[in-house]
Motif scaffolding. Structure first.
Motif, PDB file in Angstrom:
ATOM      1  N   ASP A 177       0.858  -1.183   0.000  1.00 46.46           N
ATOM      2  CA  ASP A 177       0.000   0.000   0.000  1.00 46.46           C
ATOM      3  C   ASP A 177       0.897   1.237   0.000  1.00 46.46           C
ATOM      4  OD1 ASP A 177      -1.722   2.110   0.540  1.00 46.46           O
ATOM      5  OD2 ASP A 177      -2.962   0.976   1.929  1.00 46.46           O
ATOM      6  N   LYS A 178       1.121   1.797  -1.194  1.00 45.82           N
ATOM      7  CA  LYS A 178       2.087   2.889  -1.353  1.00 45.82           C
ATOM      8  C   LYS A 178       1.677   4.142  -0.569  1.00 45.82           C
ATOM      9  CE  LYS A 178       4.264   0.355  -4.412  1.00 45.82           C
ATOM     10  NZ  LYS A 178       5.512  -0.355  -4.060  1.00 45.82           N
ATOM     11  N   VAL A 179       0.384   4.444  -0.567  1.00 45.32           N
ATOM     12  CA  VAL A 179      -0.085   5.623   0.166  1.00 45.32           C
ATOM     13  C   VAL A 179       0.171   5.450   1.652  1.00 45.32           C
ATOM     14  CG1 VAL A 179      -2.108   7.020   0.757  1.00 45.32           C
ATOM     15  CG2 VAL A 179      -1.824   6.176  -1.574  1.00 45.32           C
ATOM     16  N   LEU A 180      -0.163   4.274   2.183  1.00 49.88           N
ATOM     17  CA  LEU A 180       0.101   3.985   3.589  1.00 49.88           C
ATOM     18  C   LEU A 180       1.591   4.111   3.891  1.00 49.88           C
ATOM     19  CD1 LEU A 180      -0.794   2.925   6.381  1.00 49.88           C
ATOM     20  CD2 LEU A 180      -0.460   0.598   5.491  1.00 49.88           C
ATOM     21  N   ALA A 181       2.422   3.637   2.974  1.00 54.43           N
ATOM     22  CA  ALA A 181       3.872   3.682   3.177  1.00 54.43           C
ATOM     23  C   ALA A 181       4.374   5.114   3.322  1.00 54.43           C
ATOM     24  CB  ALA A 181       4.571   2.989   2.020  1.00 54.43           C
ATOM     25  N   VAL A 182       3.837   6.022   2.496  1.00 53.66           N
ATOM     26  CA  VAL A 182       4.260   7.425   2.567  1.00 53.66           C
ATOM     27  C   VAL A 182       3.857   8.034   3.906  1.00 53.66           C
ATOM     28  CG1 VAL A 182       3.980   9.716   1.562  1.00 53.66           C
ATOM     29  CG2 VAL A 182       4.199   7.727   0.066  1.00 53.66           C
ATOM     30  N   PHE A 183       2.618   7.783   4.333  1.00 54.55           N
ATOM     31  CA  PHE A 183       2.169   8.319   5.626  1.00 54.55           C
ATOM     32  C   PHE A 183       2.941   7.680   6.781  1.00 54.55           C
ATOM     33  CE2 PHE A 183      -1.602   9.611   3.185  1.00 54.55           C
ATOM     34  CZ  PHE A 183      -1.765  10.908   3.666  1.00 54.55           C
ATOM     35  N   LEU A 184       3.354   6.446   6.619  1.00 57.98           N
ATOM     36  CA  LEU A 184       4.090   5.726   7.664  1.00 57.98           C
ATOM     37  C   LEU A 184       5.485   6.317   7.885  1.00 57.98           C
ATOM     38  CD1 LEU A 184       3.729   3.267   9.556  1.00 57.98           C
ATOM     39  CD2 LEU A 184       4.776   1.861   7.772  1.00 57.98           C
ATOM     40  N   ALA A 185       6.004   7.031   6.886  1.00 58.75           N
ATOM     41  CA  ALA A 185       7.341   7.624   7.018  1.00 58.75           C
ATOM     42  C   ALA A 185       7.415   8.562   8.223  1.00 58.75           C
ATOM     43  CB  ALA A 185       7.707   8.375   5.738  1.00 58.75           C
ATOM     44  N   GLU A 186       6.333   9.284   8.496  1.00 59.44           N
ATOM     45  CA  GLU A 186       6.334  10.254   9.610  1.00 59.44           C
ATOM     46  C   GLU A 186       6.507   9.583  10.971  1.00 59.44           C
ATOM     47  OE1 GLU A 186       6.315  13.885  11.505  1.00 59.44           O
ATOM     48  OE2 GLU A 186       6.214  13.619   9.338  1.00 59.44           O
ATOM     49  N   PRO A 187       5.660   8.610  11.369  1.00 61.07           N
ATOM     50  CA  PRO A 187       5.856   8.008  12.695  1.00 61.07           C
ATOM     51  C   PRO A 187       7.150   7.220  12.817  1.00 61.07           C
ATOM     52  CG  PRO A 187       4.144   6.836  11.488  1.00 61.07           C
ATOM     53  CD  PRO A 187       4.447   8.084  10.714  1.00 61.07           C
ATOM     54  N   VAL A 188       7.592   6.572  11.728  1.00 63.11           N
ATOM     55  CA  VAL A 188       8.862   5.836  11.783  1.00 63.11           C
ATOM     56  C   VAL A 188      10.007   6.814  12.042  1.00 63.11           C
ATOM     57  CG1 VAL A 188      10.513   4.463  10.459  1.00 63.11           C
ATOM     58  CG2 VAL A 188       8.082   3.920  10.340  1.00 63.11           C
ATOM     59  N   ALA A 189      10.006   7.929  11.314  1.00 64.37           N
ATOM     60  CA  ALA A 189      11.046   8.951  11.528  1.00 64.37           C
ATOM     61  C   ALA A 189      10.963   9.528  12.935  1.00 64.37           C
ATOM     62  CB  ALA A 189      10.904  10.058  10.484  1.00 64.37           C
ATOM     63  N   ASP A 190       9.743   9.767  13.423  1.00 63.42           N
ATOM     64  CA  ASP A 190       9.566  10.323  14.769  1.00 63.42           C
ATOM     65  C   ASP A 190      10.119   9.386  15.840  1.00 63.42           C
ATOM     66  OD1 ASP A 190       8.345  12.533  13.723  1.00 63.42           O
ATOM     67  OD2 ASP A 190       6.296  11.899  14.177  1.00 63.42           O
ATOM     68  N   ILE A 191       9.792   8.114  15.746  1.00 60.69           N
ATOM     69  CA  ILE A 191      10.222   7.149  16.760  1.00 60.69           C
ATOM     70  C   ILE A 191      11.737   6.979  16.736  1.00 60.69           C
ATOM     71  CG2 ILE A 191      10.120   4.711  17.439  1.00 60.69           C
ATOM     72  CD1 ILE A 191       7.171   4.767  16.403  1.00 60.69           C
ATOM     73  N   LEU A 192      12.320   6.857  15.534  1.00 63.81           N
ATOM     74  CA  LEU A 192      13.772   6.726  15.429  1.00 63.81           C
ATOM     75  C   LEU A 192      14.471   7.990  15.947  1.00 63.81           C
ATOM     76  CD1 LEU A 192      14.113   5.045  11.900  1.00 63.81           C
ATOM     77  CD2 LEU A 192      14.499   3.974  14.135  1.00 63.81           C
ATOM     78  N   ALA A 193      13.904   9.143  15.633  1.00 61.86           N
ATOM     79  CA  ALA A 193      14.497  10.406  16.082  1.00 61.86           C
ATOM     80  C   ALA A 193      14.423  10.544  17.598  1.00 61.86           C
ATOM     81  CB  ALA A 193      13.788  11.582  15.406  1.00 61.86           C
ATOM     82  N   VAL A 194      13.293  10.182  18.190  1.00 60.69           N
ATOM     83  CA  VAL A 194      13.135  10.268  19.650  1.00 60.69           C
ATOM     84  C   VAL A 194      14.137   9.364  20.348  1.00 60.69           C
ATOM     85  CG1 VAL A 194      11.606   9.702  21.579  1.00 60.69           C
ATOM     86  CG2 VAL A 194      10.717  10.999  19.644  1.00 60.69           C
ATOM     87  N   CYS A 195      14.282   8.144  19.866  1.00 59.84           N
ATOM     88  CA  CYS A 195      15.235   7.203  20.481  1.00 59.84           C
ATOM     89  C   CYS A 195      16.669   7.726  20.377  1.00 59.84           C
ATOM     90  CB  CYS A 195      15.136   5.831  19.809  1.00 59.84           C
ATOM     91  SG  CYS A 195      13.569   4.987  20.101  1.00 59.84           S
ATOM     92  N   SER A 196      17.039   8.234  19.207  1.00 61.19           N
ATOM     93  CA  SER A 196      18.390   8.760  19.010  1.00 61.19           C
ATOM     94  C   SER A 196      18.627  10.002  19.863  1.00 61.19           C
ATOM     95  CB  SER A 196      18.605   9.104  17.526  1.00 61.19           C
ATOM     96  OG  SER A 196      18.396   7.980  16.711  1.00 61.19           O
ATOM     97  N   THR A 197      17.631  10.892  19.890  1.00 67.01           N
ATOM     98  CA  THR A 197      17.757  12.136  20.643  1.00 67.01           C
ATOM     99  C   THR A 197      17.876  11.870  22.139  1.00 67.01           C
ATOM    100  OG1 THR A 197      16.489  13.350  18.991  1.00 67.01           O
ATOM    101  CG2 THR A 197      16.627  14.326  21.184  1.00 67.01           C
ATOM    102  N   ALA A 198      17.021  10.981  22.661  1.00 62.21           N
ATOM    103  CA  ALA A 198      17.038  10.677  24.089  1.00 62.21           C
ATOM    104  C   ALA A 198      18.380  10.069  24.505  1.00 62.21           C
ATOM    105  CB  ALA A 198      15.903   9.720  24.437  1.00 62.21           C
ATOM    106  N   THR A 199      18.918   9.188  23.669  1.00 60.83           N
ATOM    107  CA  THR A 199      20.210   8.558  23.966  1.00 60.83           C
ATOM    108  C   THR A 199      21.330   9.582  23.976  1.00 60.83           C
ATOM    109  OG1 THR A 199      19.467   6.488  22.924  1.00 60.83           O
ATOM    110  CG2 THR A 199      21.842   6.763  23.257  1.00 60.83           C
ATOM    111  N   LEU A 200      21.371  10.409  22.922  1.00 64.94           N
ATOM    112  CA  LEU A 200      22.408  11.433  22.835  1.00 64.94           C
ATOM    113  C   LEU A 200      22.286  12.428  23.983  1.00 64.94           C
ATOM    114  CD1 LEU A 200      24.710  12.821  21.230  1.00 64.94           C
ATOM    115  CD2 LEU A 200      22.944  14.056  19.958  1.00 64.94           C
ATOM    116  N   PHE A 201      21.058  12.816  24.287  1.00 64.01           N
ATOM    117  CA  PHE A 201      20.853  13.806  25.337  1.00 64.01           C
ATOM    118  C   PHE A 201      21.289  13.259  26.696  1.00 64.01           C
ATOM    119  CE2 PHE A 201      18.544  16.203  28.525  1.00 64.01           C
ATOM    120  CZ  PHE A 201      18.684  17.502  28.068  1.00 64.01           C
ATOM    121  N   PHE A 202      20.947  12.009  26.978  1.00 62.50           N
ATOM    122  CA  PHE A 202      21.323  11.416  28.268  1.00 62.50           C
ATOM    123  C   PHE A 202      22.829  11.462  28.470  1.00 62.50           C
ATOM    124  CE2 PHE A 202      22.693   7.666  30.714  1.00 62.50           C
ATOM    125  CZ  PHE A 202      22.034   7.914  31.910  1.00 62.50           C
ATOM    126  N   VAL A 203      23.592  11.141  27.418  1.00 64.73           N
ATOM    127  CA  VAL A 203      25.054  11.112  27.522  1.00 64.73           C
ATOM    128  C   VAL A 203      25.624  12.530  27.650  1.00 64.73           C
ATOM    129  CG1 VAL A 203      27.193  10.511  26.307  1.00 64.73           C
ATOM    130  CG2 VAL A 203      25.230   8.945  26.243  1.00 64.73           C
TER     131      VAL A 203
END
Length: 460
Positions: free
Chosen positions: A415-441
Motif C-alpha cells: 500500500d504505497k499511500v500507507l507507506a508514505v504516511f508511515l514515514a512520519e511516525p517511523v522517523a519520529d520514533i527513530l528520532a526520539v530514540c536517538s535524541t534521548a540517547t544522545l541527550f542522556f550522555v
C-alpha cells in the motif's frame, strides 16, 4: 508592562507557567495570523480560488524569509541569556546589537533577491500559469516589508530571552489584530485583492517591529539595543549563527518536506491523498504549537541558570519541561488516535475526505505520543548553547530520516499511500530514540562539568 521575573531564584514551576502561557498564546495567535489572509482572499468574488492558491504558492518563500530571522536571532537569544546568567550584561548587549546588524543585512539581501527574482522562484515552487499572476502581485509587495519581518520576528526572541514573555506575546497580538482590521479594508473596500492582503501584512509587521524596537531601547528592558553595538562582530556572531542553524533548518525544510510528501502522494493516491496530507500537517501543527510554546518559555530559565553555573536549577528546569511536554504529547496523541474524525472535522466538512483520511491520520500521528521527548531535549540543547548537537538533531529527523523514508518505504510496502504516511511516525520514533540517547550522555557530562567549579569552591 510586565515586570521582569528573577530567572535565577523564582520557583521553576511558577517561572515556567509565567513564561510559557504567553508564548503558547503567541504561537496560537501567530497561526491565526497566517490564516487571516487566506480566509479573506478566499471570499473575493470571482477570483477567490485563484487568489487563495496564488498566495499559497508564496508560502515556501515566506517560510524561508522567517527562517532567516531564526538563523540570526534564535541562536543569539540563548547566548544572550547565558551571558546574562554569567553577569556579563555588556556582552549580552553586544550580542543583541550584532544580531540586529545581521538581521538588517539579511533583510537587505533578501529584499533584493525577492524583488528581482520572485517570479522565477515562485515558478520553481509550483506556481502555474493560472496562479503566477496573483502570487507575483502578492510577493512584489510582501518582499518590500522583509526588513520588518526580520526585526519583528528576530528581535522578539531577545525579549522572550529576558523573561518578558507577555511583552513578546503583545508584539504578536498587535500585528495579528492590525492585520485582521486592515485586510478587509485593503482587499474589499479599496479593491486591492492580493496586493491589499500583502500590504496589510507589511504594515502590521512594521508596527510590530516598531513596538519591539521601542521596548528594546526603552527603560523596562534589561538588554538595551545600543547603536555602537550594532555592527557585524563575527567573534560574537559565529556561535550565534552556529546555534541558529538548528531552528533555521527546522523551518526552512518544511517546504522541501511538503514537496516530497505531496509529489509522492499525488503519484500513488491522487487528490484525496494530497488533501489528507494537508489535514495531517494541520493537525500536527495544532499539536506542536503548545510544545513549541513550552520550550520557548523554558529557554530563558535554562539558559540563564546555565550561564550562572546553577546546575541544580538547569536540571530542574529541563525535567519540568520534559514532564510537561511528554504529558501534553501523550494526551494529544491519544486523543487524535482515539477520535481522528473530530480533528479532521475541524478542517473540512467533506464526508468523503473525512472517511478516507481517518486511517491515515491515525498512522501519521502515531509518533506524536512520545514526541514531547524529542522537542524537550532538542530545545534544551539550544538553550545550553550546544550548536553541534542541536544542528545534528535538526538534520536527523527531517533530512536524514524523514525525506529518505518517504521514498524508501513505498518500495517495501504494497500500500504505497500507507507507506508514505508511515514515514512520519517511523522517523519520529527513530528520532526520539536517538535524541534521548544522545541527550542522556551529553547532558550528564554537561551538568557534571557545570557542577565541578561549585564543588571545588565548597571544598576550598
Amino acid at each position: 508592562m510586565q515586570k521582569q521575573p528573577n530567572l535565577g531564584s523564582e520557583p521553576i514551576g511558577k517561572l515556567l507557567f509565567k513564561l510559557a502561557v504567553p508564548t503558547i498564546t503567541a504561537q496560537l495567535v501567530n497561526m491565526l495570523y497566517n490564516m487571516v489572509d487566506r480566509i479573506y482572499l478566499g471570499h473575493i468574488e470571482g477570483i477567490g480560488t485563484q487568489a487563495l492558491t496564488g498566495v499559497g504558492v508564496c508560502m515556501p518563500l515566506i517560510i524561508i524569509i522567517s527562517a532567516f530571522a531564526a538563523l540570526a536571532a534564535m541562536g543569539g537569544a540563548p547566548m544572550a541569556s547565558i551571558a546574562l546568567g554569567r553577569g556579563d550584561r555588556e556582552k549580552a548587549e553586544r550580542i543583541l546589537g550584532a544580531c540586529t546588524a545581521l538581521l538588517g543585512c539579511i533583510a537587505l539581501l533578501l529584499t533584493a533577491v525577492m524583488c528581482i527574482w520572485h517570479r522565477p522562484l515562485l515558478t520553481a515552487f509550483g506556481a502555474t500559469e493560472d496562479t503566477i499572476y496573483y502570487a507575483a502581485r502578492y510577493m512584489s509587495v510582501y518582499s518590500l516589508g522583509t526588513i520588518f519581518v526580520q526585526l519583528a520576528l528576530g528581535l522578539n526572541a531577545f525579549i522572550t530571552a529576558q523573561g518578558f514573555s507577555r511583552v513578546s506575546m503583545l508584539t504578536v497580538l498587535i500585528g495579528a489584530g492590525l492585520n485582521a482590521l486592515l485586510d478587509p479594508l485593503f482587499i474589499f473596500v479599496l479593491k486591492m485583492d492580493v496586493q491589499g492582503a500583502a500590504l496589510a501584512t507589511v504594515i502590521s509587521q512594521a508596527v510590530s517591529a516598531a513596538f519591539v524596537l521601542r521596548f528594546l531601547t526603552g527603560r523596562k528592558t534589561n538588554l538595551r539595543l545600543r547603536l555602537p553595538h550594532m555592527r557585524l562582530d563575527w567573534k560574537l556572531l559565529g556561535p550565534c549563527v552556529a546555534l541558529g542553524l538548528s531552528p533555521f533548518i527546522m523551518q526552512s525544510t518544511e517546504s522541501l518536506i511538503a514537496v516530497c510528501f505531496n509529489t509522492s502522494l499525488r503519484t500513488y493516491g491522487g487528490t484525496l491523498a494530497v488533501s489528507t496530507m494537508t489535514l495531517c500537517t494541520s493537525i500536527m501543527q495544532l499539536a506542536m504549537l503548545p510544545l513549541q510554546g513550552l520550550s520557548q518559555g523554558a529557554q530563558p530559565i535554562i539558559s540563564y541558570n546555565y550561564g550562572a553555573g546553577n546546575a541544580a536549577r538547569v536540571r530542574q528546569g529541563f525535567m519540568l519541561l520534559l514532564r510537561c511536554c511528554l504529558v501534553f504529547s501523550v494526551t494529544m496523541g491519544v486523543l487524535v488516535l482515539a477520535f481522528p474524525q473530530v480533528f479532521v472535522g475541524i478542517f473540512t466538512p467533506d464526508k468523503a475526505l473525512i472517511e478516507y483520511a481517518i486511517p491515515y491520520v491515525r498512522v501519521y500521528m502515531a509518533g506524536t505520543v512520545i514526541f514531547g521527548i524529542q522537542l524537550a531535549c532538542q530545545q534544551t540543547f539550544v538553550a545550553l548553547g550546544n550548536a553541534k548537537c542541536s544542528l545534528f538533531l535538526a538534520c536527523l529527523r527531517k533530512l536524514i530520516l524523514l525525506i529518505p523514508l518517504v521514498y524508501i518505504l513505498p518500495a517495501f510496502i504494497g500500500d504505497k499511500v500507507l507507506a508514505v504516511f508511515l514515514a512520519e511516525p517511523v522517523a519520529d520514533i527513530l528520532a526520539v530514540c536517538s535524541t534521548a540517547t544522545l541527550f542522556f550522555v551529553v547532558f550528564r557530562k554537561t551538568m557534571a562539568k557545570l557542577s565541578a567549579p561549585a564543588e571545588m569552591d565548597k571544598n576550598a
